[in-house]
Motif scaffolding. Sequence first.
Motif, PDB file in Angstrom:
ATOM      1  N   ALA A  11      42.659  36.953  38.640  1.00 59.25           N
ATOM      2  CA  ALA A  11      42.572  35.791  39.540  1.00 59.25           C
ATOM      3  C   ALA A  11      43.956  35.257  39.893  1.00 59.25           C
ATOM      4  CB  ALA A  11      41.725  34.701  38.905  1.00 59.25           C
ATOM      5  N   ASP A  12      44.910  35.390  38.977  1.00 53.18           N
ATOM      6  CA  ASP A  12      46.276  34.911  39.234  1.00 53.18           C
ATOM      7  C   ASP A  12      46.964  35.668  40.364  1.00 53.18           C
ATOM      8  OD1 ASP A  12      46.091  32.980  37.284  1.00 53.18           O
ATOM      9  OD2 ASP A  12      47.179  34.149  35.759  1.00 53.18           O
ATOM     10  N   GLN A  13      46.439  36.812  40.738  1.00 57.18           N
ATOM     11  CA  GLN A  13      47.046  37.616  41.805  1.00 57.18           C
ATOM     12  C   GLN A  13      46.682  37.102  43.197  1.00 57.18           C
ATOM     13  OE1 GLN A  13      49.291  39.832  40.549  1.00 57.18           O
ATOM     14  NE2 GLN A  13      48.506  38.945  38.658  1.00 57.18           N
ATOM     15  N   PHE A  14      45.792  36.140  43.255  1.00 58.75           N
ATOM     16  CA  PHE A  14      45.328  35.591  44.529  1.00 58.75           C
ATOM     17  C   PHE A  14      45.897  34.194  44.730  1.00 58.75           C
ATOM     18  CE2 PHE A  14      42.308  38.795  43.351  1.00 58.75           C
ATOM     19  CZ  PHE A  14      41.970  39.404  44.545  1.00 58.75           C
ATOM     20  N   ASP A  15      46.356  33.916  45.945  1.00 58.69           N
ATOM     21  CA  ASP A  15      46.938  32.609  46.254  1.00 58.69           C
ATOM     22  C   ASP A  15      45.899  31.623  46.766  1.00 58.69           C
ATOM     23  OD1 ASP A  15      49.547  33.448  45.606  1.00 58.69           O
ATOM     24  OD2 ASP A  15      49.818  34.294  47.601  1.00 58.69           O
ATOM     25  N   GLU A  16      44.978  32.092  47.579  1.00 52.94           N
ATOM     26  CA  GLU A  16      44.051  31.189  48.259  1.00 52.94           C
ATOM     27  C   GLU A  16      42.635  31.204  47.688  1.00 52.94           C
ATOM     28  OE1 GLU A  16      44.292  32.047  52.447  1.00 52.94           O
ATOM     29  OE2 GLU A  16      46.471  32.061  52.375  1.00 52.94           O
ATOM     30  N   THR A  17      42.295  32.211  46.923  1.00 51.36           N
ATOM     31  CA  THR A  17      40.951  32.314  46.364  1.00 51.36           C
ATOM     32  C   THR A  17      40.878  31.498  45.082  1.00 51.36           C
ATOM     33  OG1 THR A  17      40.757  34.539  47.268  1.00 51.36           O
ATOM     34  CG2 THR A  17      39.165  33.919  45.581  1.00 51.36           C
ATOM     35  N   ASP A  18      39.892  30.613  44.999  1.00 51.53           N
ATOM     36  CA  ASP A  18      39.707  29.783  43.816  1.00 51.53           C
ATOM     37  C   ASP A  18      39.321  30.670  42.637  1.00 51.53           C
ATOM     38  OD1 ASP A  18      38.477  28.050  41.827  1.00 51.53           O
ATOM     39  OD2 ASP A  18      38.600  26.490  43.372  1.00 51.53           O
ATOM     40  N   ALA A  19      39.970  30.455  41.510  1.00 53.66           N
ATOM     41  CA  ALA A  19      39.722  31.271  40.321  1.00 53.66           C
ATOM     42  C   ALA A  19      38.260  31.189  39.865  1.00 53.66           C
ATOM     43  CB  ALA A  19      40.653  30.855  39.194  1.00 53.66           C
ATOM     44  N   SER A  20      37.595  30.082  40.172  1.00 51.07           N
ATOM     45  CA  SER A  20      36.196  29.935  39.755  1.00 51.07           C
ATOM     46  C   SER A  20      35.270  30.890  40.513  1.00 51.07           C
ATOM     47  CB  SER A  20      35.724  28.493  39.951  1.00 51.07           C
ATOM     48  OG  SER A  20      35.699  28.163  41.327  1.00 51.07           O
ATOM     49  N   GLU A  21      35.730  31.426  41.635  1.00 52.29           N
ATOM     50  CA  GLU A  21      34.941  32.388  42.409  1.00 52.29           C
ATOM     51  C   GLU A  21      34.994  33.789  41.806  1.00 52.29           C
ATOM     52  OE1 GLU A  21      35.611  32.524  46.659  1.00 52.29           O
ATOM     53  OE2 GLU A  21      36.416  30.483  46.593  1.00 52.29           O
ATOM     54  N   ILE A  22      35.923  33.999  40.898  1.00 51.11           N
ATOM     55  CA  ILE A  22      36.161  35.333  40.354  1.00 51.11           C
ATOM     56  C   ILE A  22      35.531  35.443  38.973  1.00 51.11           C
ATOM     57  CG2 ILE A  22      37.945  36.975  39.676  1.00 51.11           C
ATOM     58  CD1 ILE A  22      39.704  35.768  41.883  1.00 51.11           C
ATOM     59  N   THR A  23      34.528  36.318  38.871  1.00 43.97           N
ATOM     60  CA  THR A  23      33.827  36.567  37.609  1.00 43.97           C
ATOM     61  C   THR A  23      33.804  38.066  37.354  1.00 43.97           C
ATOM     62  OG1 THR A  23      31.643  36.855  38.610  1.00 43.97           O
ATOM     63  CG2 THR A  23      32.309  34.587  38.079  1.00 43.97           C
ATOM     64  N   ALA A  24      33.238  38.451  36.226  1.00 43.87           N
ATOM     65  CA  ALA A  24      33.150  39.872  35.883  1.00 43.87           C
ATOM     66  C   ALA A  24      32.355  40.653  36.921  1.00 43.87           C
ATOM     67  CB  ALA A  24      32.514  40.034  34.508  1.00 43.87           C
ATOM     68  N   ASN A  25      31.382  40.005  37.548  1.00 48.39           N
ATOM     69  CA  ASN A  25      30.519  40.691  38.512  1.00 48.39           C
ATOM     70  C   ASN A  25      30.967  40.541  39.959  1.00 48.39           C
ATOM     71  OD1 ASN A  25      28.737  41.673  36.517  1.00 48.39           O
ATOM     72  ND2 ASN A  25      27.827  39.650  36.364  1.00 48.39           N
ATOM     73  N   THR A  26      32.130  39.956  40.169  1.00 47.52           N
ATOM     74  CA  THR A  26      32.655  39.809  41.521  1.00 47.52           C
ATOM     75  C   THR A  26      33.008  41.181  42.096  1.00 47.52           C
ATOM     76  OG1 THR A  26      33.574  37.628  41.035  1.00 47.52           O
ATOM     77  CG2 THR A  26      34.529  38.813  42.909  1.00 47.52           C
ATOM     78  N   VAL A  27      32.519  41.456  43.297  1.00 45.88           N
ATOM     79  CA  VAL A  27      32.919  42.673  44.019  1.00 45.88           C
ATOM     80  C   VAL A  27      34.250  42.313  44.698  1.00 45.88           C
ATOM     81  CG1 VAL A  27      32.305  44.332  45.809  1.00 45.88           C
ATOM     82  CG2 VAL A  27      30.519  43.361  44.344  1.00 45.88           C
ATOM     83  N   PHE A  28      35.332  42.682  44.032  1.00 48.50           N
ATOM     84  CA  PHE A  28      36.645  42.190  44.441  1.00 48.50           C
ATOM     85  C   PHE A  28      37.055  42.634  45.838  1.00 48.50           C
ATOM     86  CE2 PHE A  28      37.314  45.945  41.787  1.00 48.50           C
ATOM     87  CZ  PHE A  28      38.173  46.727  42.548  1.00 48.50           C
ATOM     88  N   LYS A  29      36.565  43.762  46.301  1.00 50.50           N
ATOM     89  CA  LYS A  29      36.922  44.231  47.642  1.00 50.50           C
ATOM     90  C   LYS A  29      36.278  43.382  48.729  1.00 50.50           C
ATOM     91  CE  LYS A  29      37.196  48.823  45.738  1.00 50.50           C
ATOM     92  NZ  LYS A  29      36.445  50.050  45.578  1.00 50.50           N
ATOM     93  N   ASP A  30      35.279  42.574  48.357  1.00 50.29           N
ATOM     94  CA  ASP A  30      34.624  41.678  49.314  1.00 50.29           C
ATOM     95  C   ASP A  30      35.322  40.325  49.432  1.00 50.29           C
ATOM     96  OD1 ASP A  30      32.738  43.611  49.842  1.00 50.29           O
ATOM     97  OD2 ASP A  30      31.155  42.680  48.632  1.00 50.29           O
ATOM     98  N   LEU A  31      36.304  40.065  48.588  1.00 51.09           N
ATOM     99  CA  LEU A  31      37.037  38.800  48.664  1.00 51.09           C
ATOM    100  C   LEU A  31      37.852  38.769  49.951  1.00 51.09           C
ATOM    101  CD1 LEU A  31      38.294  38.590  44.973  1.00 51.09           C
ATOM    102  CD2 LEU A  31      36.502  37.189  46.014  1.00 51.09           C
ATOM    103  N   ASP A  32      37.846  37.632  50.631  1.00 55.86           N
ATOM    104  CA  ASP A  32      38.570  37.499  51.902  1.00 55.86           C
ATOM    105  C   ASP A  32      40.043  37.840  51.758  1.00 55.86           C
ATOM    106  OD1 ASP A  32      36.288  36.740  53.232  1.00 55.86           O
ATOM    107  OD2 ASP A  32      36.697  34.591  53.066  1.00 55.86           O
ATOM    108  N   GLU A  33      40.608  37.513  50.630  1.00 51.35           N
ATOM    109  CA  GLU A  33      42.046  37.694  50.425  1.00 51.35           C
ATOM    110  C   GLU A  33      42.423  39.109  49.968  1.00 51.35           C
ATOM    111  OE1 GLU A  33      45.571  35.153  48.195  1.00 51.35           O
ATOM    112  OE2 GLU A  33      43.503  34.545  47.916  1.00 51.35           O
ATOM    113  N   TRP A  34      41.439  39.957  49.699  1.00 47.58           N
ATOM    114  CA  TRP A  34      41.716  41.323  49.220  1.00 47.58           C
ATOM    115  C   TRP A  34      42.418  42.124  50.304  1.00 47.58           C
ATOM    116  CZ3 TRP A  34      42.098  43.706  44.809  1.00 47.58           C
ATOM    117  CH2 TRP A  34      42.189  45.090  44.797  1.00 47.58           C
TER     118      TRP A  34
END
Length: 75
Positions: A11-34
Motif C-alpha cells: 500500500a505504501d507504493q501508492f500515492d493516491e489510493t487509500d491504504a484501507s482499500e488494499i486487502t489480501a483479496n484486492t485485485v491490484f491490477k484493477d486499482l486506478d493507480e496501477w
Amino acid sequence: MGLKEFIENFADQFDETDASEITANTVFKDLDEWSSLTALSIIAMVDEDYDVALKGDDICKANTIKDLFNIIAAK
C-alpha cells in the motif's frame, strides 16, 4: 514476512489510493493507480525489503495481493 506487513508495504507504493482499500483479496491490477511504474516500485520494494528477485512474469501470474505474497514466500 507476514501477509499483513506485506500488504502495508504494498500500500505504501501508492500515492493516491487509500491504504484501507488494499486487502489480501484486492485485485491490484484493477486499482486506478496501477501502472507499469507501480509494478517496478513493487519489484524494487520486494527486492529491498524481502531480498527476493520478483519478475514481471510473477506479477502477471498474480491476481490478488495474496497471490503475489504467496509467489514471494515460495521463493
